[in-house]
Write an enzyme that holds these catalytic residues in place. Sequence first.
Site, mmCIF file in Angstrom:
data_model
loop_
_atom_site.group_PDB
_atom_site.id
_atom_site.type_symbol
_atom_site.label_atom_id
_atom_site.label_comp_id
_atom_site.label_asym_id
_atom_site.label_seq_id
_atom_site.Cartn_x
_atom_site.Cartn_y
_atom_site.Cartn_z
ATOM 1 N N SER A 143 0.849 -1.182 0.000
ATOM 2 C CA SER A 143 0.000 0.000 0.000
ATOM 3 C C SER A 143 0.883 1.229 0.000
ATOM 4 O O SER A 143 2.059 1.166 0.381
ATOM 5 C CB SER A 143 -0.887 0.003 1.252
ATOM 6 O OG SER A 143 -1.523 1.260 1.433
ATOM 7 N N TYR A 156 -2.411 -1.043 10.120
ATOM 8 C CA TYR A 156 -2.435 -1.364 8.690
ATOM 9 C C TYR A 156 -1.077 -1.053 8.061
ATOM 10 O O TYR A 156 -0.524 -1.869 7.314
ATOM 11 C CB TYR A 156 -3.534 -0.550 8.025
ATOM 12 C CG TYR A 156 -3.667 -0.758 6.540
ATOM 13 C CD1 TYR A 156 -4.269 -1.899 6.027
ATOM 14 C CD2 TYR A 156 -3.215 0.209 5.644
ATOM 15 C CE1 TYR A 156 -4.412 -2.081 4.657
ATOM 16 C CE2 TYR A 156 -3.356 0.040 4.280
ATOM 17 C CZ TYR A 156 -3.950 -1.110 3.793
ATOM 18 O OH TYR A 156 -4.079 -1.279 2.434
ATOM 19 N N LYS A 160 1.863 -3.360 6.018
ATOM 20 C CA LYS A 160 2.254 -3.041 4.648
ATOM 21 C C LYS A 160 3.726 -2.651 4.541
ATOM 22 O O LYS A 160 4.369 -2.938 3.519
ATOM 23 C CB LYS A 160 1.353 -1.936 4.091
ATOM 24 C CG LYS A 160 -0.118 -2.346 3.996
ATOM 25 C CD LYS A 160 -0.312 -3.614 3.149
ATOM 26 C CE LYS A 160 -1.777 -3.940 2.920
ATOM 27 N NZ LYS A 160 -1.975 -5.110 2.048
#
Length: 281
Positions: A143, A156, A160
């Site tokens: 991401s 998150y 990533k």
Amino acid sequence: MKDLAGKTAVITGAASGIGRAMAERFGAEGMNLVIADIDPAALKTSETELAAVAPAVAGLRTDVSSAADVQALADLALERFGAVHLVCNNAGVGIGGTLWDMTEKDWQWLLGVNLWGVIHGIRTFVPIMLKQGGEGHIVNTASGAGLDARPWLGMYAASKYAVVAISEALRGELAMSGSQIGVSVLCPAVVNTRIGESERNRPQELSGAGEAEVPAAAAAFGEAFRAALAAGLAPAEVAGAVLDAVLNNRLYILTHAETVERVRTRTERILADAGARPLPG
């Protein structure tokens, strides 16, 4: 990889969003498809629809956080098509909020899919690809948050960032081993997908998000993020960038100019802080 027709692609998270778009794009290039998703109904629909695009399609309900499930996916690919040439470790989920309010189950679920899904994909498919020889490619979906972390997306981003690091190391290791397997890491920003609805596929045993009151700033960010997703880049555009990276063996796949600027700003900030005092050596 320059010649894709007749070869086999394995794609996880392939029943919607970026994964579905990649399946459509690689199928149109003449690749056999092995698609995986945790949603069996959506997977079945995708399998039926992709059969009109690709030479052949096989689907398997897969929880990428399970090594056994990923091995079963590899077994299916070899049974149906005899080899694997492209692996897109794409399945992912997202949760937002303050890091201190994230529960252990939150971490287990998110890291299980976003990080362990990639780890299982590498440990399962790379040995197969090395043994069969010839050209191949691994695409790991990270991401833009894996290159520059933002508030409310710390968990998150952690997953990533790890995917980016793994991809960078894997590319070097494969090159030094003399293999013809390339590696790309996909770092999209805001794309029109259902990642804002990830909870729909959360396992019951890992349910139960933190009950702490969500800070107003975090709640506002969440609302703005979901609105941005609805107006985000079309998954087909991302799939086109992935195809280009595979054909040209490029490591980083950035889909938005804003990510480039955020990476530049972050790098300049690191160098400025590091140069604020003399460093040994």
